[in-house]
Write an enzyme that holds these catalytic residues in place. Structure first.
Site, mmCIF file in Angstrom:
data_model
loop_
_atom_site.group_PDB
_atom_site.id
_atom_site.type_symbol
_atom_site.label_atom_id
_atom_site.label_comp_id
_atom_site.label_asym_id
_atom_site.label_seq_id
_atom_site.Cartn_x
_atom_site.Cartn_y
_atom_site.Cartn_z
ATOM 1 N N ARG A 111 -0.221 -7.773 -3.092
ATOM 2 C CA ARG A 111 0.517 -6.535 -2.854
ATOM 3 C C ARG A 111 1.558 -6.288 -3.708
ATOM 4 O O ARG A 111 2.689 -5.591 -3.495
ATOM 5 C CB ARG A 111 0.908 -6.370 -1.676
ATOM 6 N N SER A 125 -0.512 0.709 5.847
ATOM 7 C CA SER A 125 -0.018 -0.784 6.473
ATOM 8 C C SER A 125 1.575 -0.730 6.340
ATOM 9 O O SER A 125 1.935 -0.689 4.792
ATOM 10 C CB SER A 125 -0.400 -2.122 6.147
ATOM 11 N N GLU A 136 6.477 -2.549 3.490
ATOM 12 C CA GLU A 136 5.367 -2.186 2.360
ATOM 13 C C GLU A 136 5.709 -1.063 1.378
ATOM 14 O O GLU A 136 5.501 -1.062 0.071
ATOM 15 C CB GLU A 136 3.804 -2.438 2.492
#
Length: 365
Positions: free
Chosen positions: A175, A252, A357
């Site tokens: 990520r 998320s 995130e």
């Protein structure tokens, strides 16, 4: 602040534009100046002009991974709205797909699947634009962008030059990439290498393999995989739906914690002490250590699906505990309050720190 000027065709300039209309959370105050850039050339011109004028700049794509302050952004927002896709078949069995940064990501995936190209099918249903995919090394259901990425064209803001970087130069990891968390470059277009076989990448994710009725490692027709992924994502409220507030999210909100081996063992011992030694703790291999499930930790720390935030204006998704959602009349302050409660609750119970995130604009967690 010196206002920037842009007059090139393909540029739409407005003032006091609410950014809530350009994020999937439907949150965020107004931008002082808003530029809709419909070609790569106008993206470059607008960014260069803002940089030369010393004006604060926010480059905004699909708004699916961003949380903007209720006060908005006091500067120029360049909204990337570029379009275009081309294919190059120089290698037998492989197709190099080039997509402009402003293309809708799932539209691109759908077109590759319809053409029988394998590689992106597991990434179906992810909101946002093409330009964001290499920045955060988008991944889902066992596949990451790093596996199919060839290169990106980007504007280097320090030099003002347009450059091409290969996938190896982007520092792609879980990520993240060298582009994440920095504003030093703006992605203009992305190239992927896809297989012209009609078959998917090997199915690695157990939940997807079970849904497809195959064993891990098998390849499946790409259209079957896309449909199964979309079905799974819808069941978790992860496919955008104007009428479903569970999809008014940034996906998320927390990444799965990745811990080096020593810290991982300590964390597992603390978690086991709380949940019981006979309870299986989800963990996955990662370089130098392991990765824990943020959703599992959140639920075991006492935050169930639908857990409410201030005034019930925001909540955890009723479908997936990793998503923080706007119930229709929430504010960024409300969402931050809920995010802090969840983060601090997990740390208090398990001693594990969760990291956000989404990109936070004008705010901190």
């Amino acid at each position: 602040m010196t206002p920037v000027t842009t007059s090139r065709p393909g540029t739409d300039v407005r003032t006091a534009v609410p950014l809530s209309g350009y994020t999937t959370l439907r949150l965020g105050g107004p931008a002082t100046r808003f530029i809709e850039a419909k070609t790569a050339r106008t993206v470059v011109d607008a960014v260069r002009a803002a940089d030369e004028a010393g004006e604060p700049l926010l480059v905004l794509g699909g708004g699916s991974n961003v949380l903007v302050s209720d006060h908005g952004f006091n500067g120029t927002v360049v909204h990337v709205a570029t379009k275009g896709m081309t294919e190059d078949c120089t290698t037998p069995g492989l197709v190099q797909l080039t997509a402009e940064a402003g293309e809708n990501w799932d539209d691109v995936v759908a077109k590759t699947v319809a053409a029988g190209l394998g590689g992106l099918e597991c990434l179906s249903g992810i909101p946002g634009l093409v330009g964001a995919t290499p920045v955060q090394n988008v991944g889902a259901y066992g596949v990451e962008i790093s596996e199919v990425l060839v290169s990106v064209d980007l504007l280097d803001r320090a030099s003002g030059e347009v450059r091409t970087l290969t996938a190896d130069q982007l520092g792609l990891a879980y990520r993240t990439s060298v582009l994440k968390g920095t504003d030093r470059a703006v992605v203009l277009r992305v190239r992927f290498e896809l297989a012209d076989t009609g078959l998917s990448m090997p199915i690695r994710y157990a939940e997807l393999a079970n849904t497809l009725g195959v064993v891990p490692g098998e390849r499946v027709p790409v259209d079957r995989v896309r449909q199964s992924v979309l079905d799974l994502r819808r069941g978790k409220g992860m496919v955008l739906d104007e009428d479903d507030h569970d999809t008014w999210s940034a996906g998320s909100f927390f990444t799965n914690p990745v811990l080096p081996h020593d810290e991982l063992q300590e964390a597992l011992a603390r978690i086991a002490a709380q949940v019981g030694a006979d309870v299986r703790i989800p963990q996955y291999p990662a370089d130098g250590g392991g990765k824990l499930s943020a959703a599992w930790l959140i639920e075991r720390a006492g935050f169930a699906k639908g857990y409410p935030g201030p005034g019930n204006r925001v909540s955890l998704s009723h479908s997936h505990t990793l998503a923080l959602t706007n119930r229709g009349d929430g504010t960024t302050a409300d969402l931050l309050s809920l995010a802090r409660e969840v983060r601090d609750g997990v740390h208090k119970v398990f001693g594990v720190q969760l990291e956000a995130e989404p990109v936070l604009v004008g705010i901190t967690l």
